[in-house]
Design an enzyme around this catalytic site. Structure first.
Site, PDB file in Angstrom:
ATOM      1  N   LYS A  69     -25.560   3.957 -35.154  1.00 38.15           N
ATOM      2  CA  LYS A  69     -24.503   4.781 -34.684  1.00 38.15           C
ATOM      3  C   LYS A  69     -25.203   5.785 -33.803  1.00 38.15           C
ATOM      4  O   LYS A  69     -26.098   6.226 -33.860  1.00 38.15           O
ATOM      5  CB  LYS A  69     -23.654   5.182 -35.773  1.00 38.15           C
ATOM      6  CG  LYS A  69     -22.476   6.208 -35.434  1.00 38.15           C
ATOM      7  CD  LYS A  69     -21.828   6.820 -36.699  1.00 38.15           C
ATOM      8  CE  LYS A  69     -20.765   7.612 -36.328  1.00 38.15           C
ATOM      9  NZ  LYS A  69     -19.971   8.139 -37.639  1.00 38.15           N
ATOM     10  N   SER A  85     -14.898   7.322 -38.029  1.00 37.30           N
ATOM     11  CA  SER A  85     -15.469   7.775 -36.729  1.00 37.30           C
ATOM     12  C   SER A  85     -16.512   6.609 -36.520  1.00 37.30           C
ATOM     13  O   SER A  85     -16.839   6.214 -35.250  1.00 37.30           O
ATOM     14  CB  SER A  85     -16.303   9.113 -36.691  1.00 37.30           C
ATOM     15  OG  SER A  85     -17.286   8.840 -37.740  1.00 37.30           O
ATOM     16  N   SER A 105     -15.535   8.377 -42.699  1.00 32.61           N
ATOM     17  CA  SER A 105     -15.892   7.393 -41.393  1.00 32.61           C
ATOM     18  C   SER A 105     -16.830   6.170 -41.569  1.00 32.61           C
ATOM     19  O   SER A 105     -16.971   5.564 -40.482  1.00 32.61           O
ATOM     20  CB  SER A 105     -16.542   8.522 -40.514  1.00 32.61           C
ATOM     21  OG  SER A 105     -15.841   9.413 -40.007  1.00 32.61           O
TER      22      SER A 105
END
Lengths: 492, 95
Positions: free
Chosen positions: A78, A158, A182
């Protein structure tokens, strides 16, 4: 070689060890898949050359017999994790071009374990969002499509780039971070496994901070065993993060296969509000039956402060964010917006931050600034910290009676990329089932458990008490076996 | 709870985010909506509750207050939008 992208991490690990193929071949197969799936926009930065170099190093370590636990496994990271010499943006214009001279502890541990990073995954800006629509680098597409309905779907957020890349077989696993859901919500939207460990299991050092008392890293994978393998490598004490737990890390994979016989599974009545989506409710009931059939006992429990969790979160998280994001000032890294010649330092700050942050990030910084400002601190921030204590106590009391808690992960399946999203509170409701565990600091995982009538994935969430990820993994595996979830095949 | 334009302007100044005058009204409406929704917490009885200020139940450790990785000015400055002679450069702050 396309079938190499269909393997699980566990299978690839064994086949690499048996020299059925090389780490470089495995990496090349995934780079090719990434190339064919650029339409998903899952990556902000790809690092093909670095990946090939690291895969060759992995092959050398296999030759020498010094292979690590994830040797040669292609992963995505990420874009919230700082990666040495590789651009790290947090999905924001304000950090565009930032190349950290250091590696986050979690991504370093994965490197030390031999994992091969393929690139940096797209995400909601500063991890603030549940759709990936707030990324400065454009939205990510969910590789799933609804039956009988056109249009692209969001991957959740997210960690939406992570979820889409794993579900679409672009990577074998990915790191995510979870502040209020997330990891778990995008895992549910994309039909994969997502694990948020206990707060303090994974070091936060080198992860771009959103809300420091909530942020936790975790793995996103296509099955429960792979998540256990990855998490074992990611965890561990780090003196550079004062909230990192000085506890031994269990071998989470070893906890698998023990079943749930004799476990008491809490079913919180507050998670079945009036108007809960019927298909979500039905899948939850199915999950209860699966665990019962495997020898567990469902127990109805109450978590009385559940409905206060979201408003509490939307004080605590923006407050911490407003403080953490104060560092983006156009001086040390990222964007600088120059005003007119002779403009003040303050003006440079204000212009830089106005140009560099997106709408949702600005909104949260302003809310956070307001609730921390003189005269409002006690009424909002202190009040929220007290309610947070009550929410945590709800869980402590519940775990006196049960070993794990089963809930839906999200109130709906993935929604359309073009659906109108102008009510922030409606968007916040995506995390209604995941936020309470984040506030309490307990571990939670989402397991893909079924499809709705549109053929879209729905996840179930398993929660356990602090430091008891092993029980969480046991429950997850039983759900996984019972659900027999029809995961996406590698994309043609 | 309804925020007026003056309050939004004050918060924006504190947060060092320039909000154009034309956007104040819309920002006030959105933020007021969120704050009104948050107000429901007032109903929760929190008498004698100790606030939870962090995410962990472990005692935070002490550490020695020493430099661990110093002496790397080039790396520290490597991402600066503007640097000169081993320093970050900012607009003039002293008249």
């Amino acid at each position: 070689m396309t079938d190499l992208t269909s393997l699980t991490i566990a299978a690839a690990r064994d086949k690499l060890a048996n020299k059925e193929f090389t780490a470089l071949e495995l990496t090349e197969a995934h780079l090719e898949a990434m190339d064919k799936s650029k339409d998903l926009n899952a990556f902000i930065t790809t690092t093909a050359d670095l990946a090939r170099a690291r895969a060759k190093e992995s092959d050398a370590r296999f030759q020498r017999g010094t292979a690590g636990a994830l040797e040669g496994i292609p992963l995505g990271i990420k874009d919230l994790f700082c990666t040495e010499g590789v651009e790290t943006t947090a999905g924001s214009h304000i950090l565009e071009g930032f190349k950290p001279p250091y590696e986050s502890t979690v991504s370093q541990k994965l490197r030390d374990g031999g994992a091969v990073m393929l690139g940096k995954l797209n995400m909601d800006e500063f991890a603030m969002g549940s759709s990936n629509l707030s990324s400065y680098f454009g939205p990510v597409k969910n590789p799933w499509k609804a039956k009988n309905r056109d249009g692209d779907l969001v991957p959740g957020g997210s960690s939406g780039g992570s979820a889409a890349a794993v579900a679409g077989h672009l990577v074998m696993g990915a790191t995510g971070t979870d502040t209020g859901g997330s990891i778990r919500q995008p895992a549910s939207f994309c039909g994969i496994v997502g694990v948020k460990p206990t707060y303090g299991r994974c070091s936060r050092w080198g992860i771009v901070a959103f809300a420091s008392s909530l942020d936790q890293a975790g793995p996103m994978t296509r099955n429960v065993r792979d998540a256990a393998i990855m998490l074992t490598v990611m965890c561990g004490h780090d003196p550079k993060d004062s909230t990192s737990a000085p506890l031994a890390v269990p071998d989470f994979e070893a906890a698998l296969g023990q079943g749930v016989k004799g476990l008491r599974i809490g079913i919180p009545k507050e998670y079945r509000p009036e108007g809960l989506n019927g298909e979500v409710a039905a899948l939850w009931d199915k999950g209860i039956q699966w665990l019962k059939a495997a020898g567990a006992t469902p127990v109805e429990i109450s978590l009385p402060h559940t409905k206060s969790a979201l408003p509490t979160y939307y004080i605590v998280a923006p407050a911490e964010a407003s403080s953490n994001l104060a560092r983006y000032d156009g001086v040390r890294f990222g964007l600088r917006e120059r005003g007119l010649l002779g403009d003040s330092l303050d003006s440079m700050y204000s212009k830089t931050r106005a140009a560099g942050f997106g709408t949702e990030v600005k909104r949260r910084i302003l809310i956070g600034t307001y609730v921390l400002s003189a005269g409002y601190y006690d009424a909002y921030y202190l009040k929220a910290q007290k309610v947070r204590a009550l929410i945590a106590k709800d869980f402590t009391d519940a775990f006196d009676k049960v070993d794990a808690i089963l809930t839906p992960t999200a109130p709906t399946a993935a929604f359309g990329l073009d659906d109108k999203q102008d009510d922030p509170i409606a968007m916040y409701l995506n995390d209604v089932f995941t936020v309470p565990a984040s506030l309490a600091g307990i571990p939670g995982a989402s397991v893909p458990a079924g499809l709705n009538s549109e053929g879209l994935p729905l996840g179930l969430q398993v929660l356990t008490k602090r430091w008891d990820e092993e029980t969480m993994f046991r429950v997850c595996q039983v759900l996984e076996e019972a659900a027999n979830f029809p995961s996406l095949k590698a994309r043609p | 709870m309804s925020l007026d334009n003056a309050t939004i302007r004050r918060i924006a100044t504190l947060a060092r985010i320039e909000v154009p005058a034309a956007e104040l009204e819309a920002a006030a409406a959105k933020l007021s909506g969120i704050l009104s929704w948050i107000e429901q917490l007032r109903e929760v009885n929190t008498d004698n509750v100790t606030p939870m200020s962090g995410g962990t139940d472990l005692k935070l450790p002490w550490r020695a207050d020493i430099v661990t990785e110093g002496g790397q000015p080039d790396q520290v400055l490597a991402n600066a939008p503007e640097a000169h002679g081993g320093f970050f450069v900012v607009p003039k702050v002293v008249e």
